[in-house]
Design a protein around this motif. Structure first.
Motif, short mmCIF file in Angstrom:
data_model
loop_
_atom_site.label_atom_id
_atom_site.label_comp_id
_atom_site.label_asym_id
_atom_site.label_seq_id
_atom_site.Cartn_x
_atom_site.Cartn_y
_atom_site.Cartn_z
N GLU A 5 33.33 54.14 46.10
CA GLU A 5 32.56 53.40 45.10
C GLU A 5 33.45 52.72 44.07
O GLU A 5 33.08 51.69 43.50
CB GLU A 5 31.57 54.34 44.40
CG GLU A 5 30.43 54.80 45.30
CD GLU A 5 29.44 55.66 44.55
OE1 GLU A 5 29.62 55.86 43.33
OE2 GLU A 5 28.46 56.14 45.18
N ASN A 6 34.63 53.29 43.82
CA ASN A 6 35.56 52.66 42.87
C ASN A 6 36.50 51.67 43.55
O ASN A 6 37.41 51.12 42.92
CB ASN A 6 36.38 53.72 42.13
CG ASN A 6 37.24 54.56 43.05
OD1 ASN A 6 37.31 54.31 44.26
ND2 ASN A 6 37.92 55.56 42.49
N GLY A 7 36.30 51.44 44.85
CA GLY A 7 37.11 50.46 45.56
C GLY A 7 38.36 51.01 46.21
O GLY A 7 39.04 50.29 46.95
N GLU A 8 38.70 52.27 45.95
CA GLU A 8 39.90 52.84 46.56
C GLU A 8 39.68 53.09 48.05
O GLU A 8 38.59 53.50 48.46
CB GLU A 8 40.28 54.16 45.88
CG GLU A 8 40.72 54.01 44.44
CD GLU A 8 41.05 55.34 43.79
OE1 GLU A 8 40.85 56.39 44.47
OE2 GLU A 8 41.49 55.36 42.63
N TRP A 9 40.72 52.85 48.85
CA TRP A 9 40.63 53.12 50.28
C TRP A 9 41.99 53.60 50.79
O TRP A 9 43.03 53.30 50.20
CB TRP A 9 40.20 51.88 51.07
CG TRP A 9 41.09 50.68 50.88
CD1 TRP A 9 40.93 49.67 49.98
CD2 TRP A 9 42.28 50.37 51.62
NE1 TRP A 9 41.95 48.75 50.09
CE2 TRP A 9 42.79 49.15 51.10
CE3 TRP A 9 42.96 51.00 52.66
CZ2 TRP A 9 43.95 48.56 51.59
CZ3 TRP A 9 44.13 50.42 53.15
CH2 TRP A 9 44.60 49.22 52.62
N SER A 10 41.98 54.33 51.88
CA SER A 10 43.22 54.73 52.54
C SER A 10 42.94 54.87 54.03
O SER A 10 41.89 55.35 54.43
CB SER A 10 43.77 56.05 51.97
OG SER A 10 42.85 57.11 52.16
N VAL A 11 43.90 54.42 54.81
CA VAL A 11 43.80 54.45 56.26
C VAL A 11 45.03 55.17 56.81
O VAL A 11 46.16 54.87 56.40
CB VAL A 11 43.72 53.02 56.85
CG1 VAL A 11 43.82 53.06 58.37
CG2 VAL A 11 42.43 52.35 56.42
N TRP A 12 44.80 56.09 57.75
CA TRP A 12 45.91 56.78 58.39
C TRP A 12 46.12 56.20 59.78
O TRP A 12 45.18 56.06 60.57
CB TRP A 12 45.63 58.28 58.48
CG TRP A 12 45.76 58.95 57.14
CD1 TRP A 12 44.79 59.07 56.19
CD2 TRP A 12 46.93 59.57 56.61
NE1 TRP A 12 45.28 59.73 55.09
CE2 TRP A 12 46.60 60.05 55.32
CE3 TRP A 12 48.22 59.77 57.08
CZ2 TRP A 12 47.51 60.71 54.51
CZ3 TRP A 12 49.13 60.43 56.28
CH2 TRP A 12 48.78 60.89 55.01
N ILE A 13 47.39 55.85 60.06
CA ILE A 13 47.78 55.27 61.33
C ILE A 13 48.54 56.32 62.14
O ILE A 13 49.38 57.04 61.60
CB ILE A 13 48.69 54.04 61.12
CG1 ILE A 13 47.95 52.97 60.30
CG2 ILE A 13 49.18 53.48 62.44
CD1 ILE A 13 46.82 52.32 61.03
N SER A 14 48.26 56.39 63.42
CA SER A 14 48.97 57.33 64.28
C SER A 14 50.43 56.94 64.44
O SER A 14 50.85 55.86 64.00
CB SER A 14 48.28 57.41 65.65
OG SER A 14 46.97 57.92 65.51
N LYS A 15 51.18 57.78 65.08
CA LYS A 15 52.63 57.63 65.17
C LYS A 15 53.04 56.26 65.72
O LYS A 15 52.55 55.81 66.75
CB LYS A 15 53.21 58.73 66.05
CG LYS A 15 52.96 60.13 65.51
CD LYS A 15 53.48 61.19 66.48
CE LYS A 15 53.20 62.58 65.95
NZ LYS A 15 53.68 63.64 66.88
N LEU A 16 53.99 55.62 65.01
CA LEU A 16 54.53 54.33 65.41
C LEU A 16 55.88 54.53 66.09
O LEU A 16 56.60 55.49 65.80
CB LEU A 16 54.69 53.41 64.20
CG LEU A 16 53.41 53.08 63.42
CD1 LEU A 16 53.75 52.27 62.18
CD2 LEU A 16 52.42 52.33 64.30
#
Length: 509
Positions: A47-58
């Motif tokens: 709701e405050n606009g914060e986001w985070s995405v986790w990416i698998s091993k590169l």
């Protein structure tokens, strides 16, 4: 509105082989998608606009493009590499730029090295500071080129150069350091209260004398808080390039005596001394960016306040726990540089008590998992708190990482006293981490003293594998005590077969 944390930019290096986090801000409750190396992951912003995405091993690579998008906006980061990423933290000896390093000209001949990159976290200690001054020189990804090498942490550069050669992948250093800072500023204030209450009491006594509203009025826009141009500070430009004589120091300070800014700095607590200030405004800005581990070179300033150095073991242990918690990984390795020999600086006759700090550093390594001690006991300077040879520091840190993190079968740890035994007047010191054997570079052993009671005894010596054998002049019945590098100033000349110098010890037969 779509944006990422500042550390995500063109030219960045991402950590290989581990899940990594990408985070930022967007319109509330929008779907944010991150794409790289064929992977595509999404999340819904809070709701405050914060986001985070986790990416698998590169996988390690050198020319990726990262796409970040919502239904209406799109970001694209180019020239992204994937390899190894380390955070280099501490105070001025970690911050010490390649601009001043002893071997800089030799390093310049090897430029460019595009697989070596450096990100400098802005030196921020309070809300609003970054808007008050020009920070355009910091918070950008630089490559090791003739133009940008001078901005690199020298310790960090030589470390990453060694790791790049050993692992054959791009290597990044994230510099998160500030000269002259104590451990409490790099920690969660709640941790300081718990493990170092004397440090919190010291801070509270300082602010009890201040009108804090008036204090902050003065600190906002105070030129001494302008940390954006690292090479604009006259004092830094004076003391870092070379070891100055007492006469040169005196002349500099006479010239600076009329500086109102300097007098203010010397007489009033600066914001970067507030518990948690750099933890909040620097460390948190880069966590949990994907990393392999930490390099730590700090402790000098924890000796500046009388009586406080004895708490350094608990403070450093608490700091390590705080940083690992921010990265959500309690196994991240810490490579800790043990302070080298040093006597005094700037004609300051107050004796230092670095032996206490060094023992605390060793005790941390003995008690906190995945921590390792880097010995530079042969690389200090007697009258300069900033040794100019950072190549040896970075390369020895890299040895530790190569062994303990990258699983190379090499000798990387410093010789350490395993036992001391006496038979009449023969003292035998047995060393761990000796490799093919202990060696002494020279005709005498520097900074090793044998005492019978209060009387120091002369001795001759021989080496035999991992043993150092001392034939001591005839002593009375009193037990013999051996002290090695337990003074403030020394240059150790006892090494293992990997040319790593021994660490201090004290023992009684």
């Amino acid at each position: 509105m779509l944006q990422t944390a500042k550390i995500f930019q063109d030219g960045m290096i991402l950590q290989r082989g581990k899940r990594i986090c990408v985070w930022g801000q967007s319109e509330p409750e929008t779907t944010v998608t991150v794409e790289i190396q064929g992977q595509k992951e999404s999340t819904i912003a809070k709701e405050n606009g914060e986001w985070s995405v986790w990416i698998s091993k590169l996988k390690a690579s050198e020319d990726e493009v990262m796409h970040i998008s919502t239904e209406t906006e799109h970001l694209q980061y180019k020239d992204v590499a994937v390899g190894e990423v380390w955070v280099a933290g501490g105070q001025s000896n970690m911050e010490f730029w390649m601009r001043y390093e002893k071997h800089k000209e030799e390093a310049m001949k090897e430029m460019p090295k595009n697989r070596l990159r450096f990100y400098d976290v802005p030196e921020i200690s309070y809300d609003g500071q970054i808007e008050e001054f020009d920070y355009s020189r910091q918070a950008i990804w630089r490559k090791a080129t003739s133009e940008d090498l001078e901005y690199f942490s020298a310790v960090g550069y030589y470390f990453q150069k060694s790791i790049e050669e050993a692992q054959n992948v791009p290597v990044a250093i994230i510099g998160c350091n500030w000269g002259g800072t104590v451990s409490r500023v790099w920690m969660n204030p709640e941790t300081v209260k718990r493990v170092g209450p004397a440090w919190m009491k010291d801070y509270e006594q300082q602010i009890a004398k201040l009108d804090m509203d008036e204090y902050w009025k003065k600190q906002h826009h105070n030129p001494m808080n302008n940390r954006g141009n690292m090479f604009a500070d006259e004092f830094t430009e004076f003391v870092l390039p070379k070891t100055r004589s007492a006469e040169e120091m005196q002349a500099f300070f006479i010239q600076a005596e009329n500086s109102e800014n300097l007098q203010e700095y010397l007489s009033v607590m600066m914001p970067q001394s507030i518990p948690g200030s750099l933890y909040e405004h620097m460390v948190k800005t880069i966590a949990p960016y994907g990393i392999r581990g930490f390099l730590w070179y700090q402790g000098e300033s924890d000796d500046d306040t009388p009586g406080m150095n004895v708490y350094y073991k608990d403070m450093l242990s608490g700091l390590i726990s705080d940083w690992r918690r921010l990265w959500k990984d309690d196994t991240l390795p810490f490579m800790i540089v043990q302070l080298p020999g040093f006597e005094k600086w700037m004609d300051n006759n107050k004796p230092n008590e670095y032996p206490i700090i060094r023992q605390c550093q060793q005790s941390v390594v003995d008690t906190v998992k995945n921590t390792y001690l880097c010995s530079i006991s042969d690389a200090g300077e007697q009258l300069d708190i900033h040794p100019k040879n950072k190549k040896v520091v970075g390369e020895r840190l890299a040895l530790l990482a190569r062994k303990h993190v990258y699983d190379e079968e090499i000798l990387a740890d410093a010789p350490r006293m395993e036992s001391v035994t006496c038979e009449k007047n023969v003292v035998t010191i047995t060393w761990a981490n000796a490799g093919d054997g202990i060696k002494v570079k020279g005709d005498v052993i520097e900074c090793l003293h044998v005492f019978a009671g209060e009387e120091e005894k002369a001795y001759t010596f021989a080496t035999e594998g991992n043993k150092l054998i001392l034939n001591v002049e005839q002593a009375e019945e009193e037990p013999l005590k051996v002290k090695f590098a337990k003074t403030s100033w020394y240059l150790v000349n006892v090494y293992n077969s990997a040319d790593i110098p021994a660490i201090p010890f004290e023992a009684e037969c």
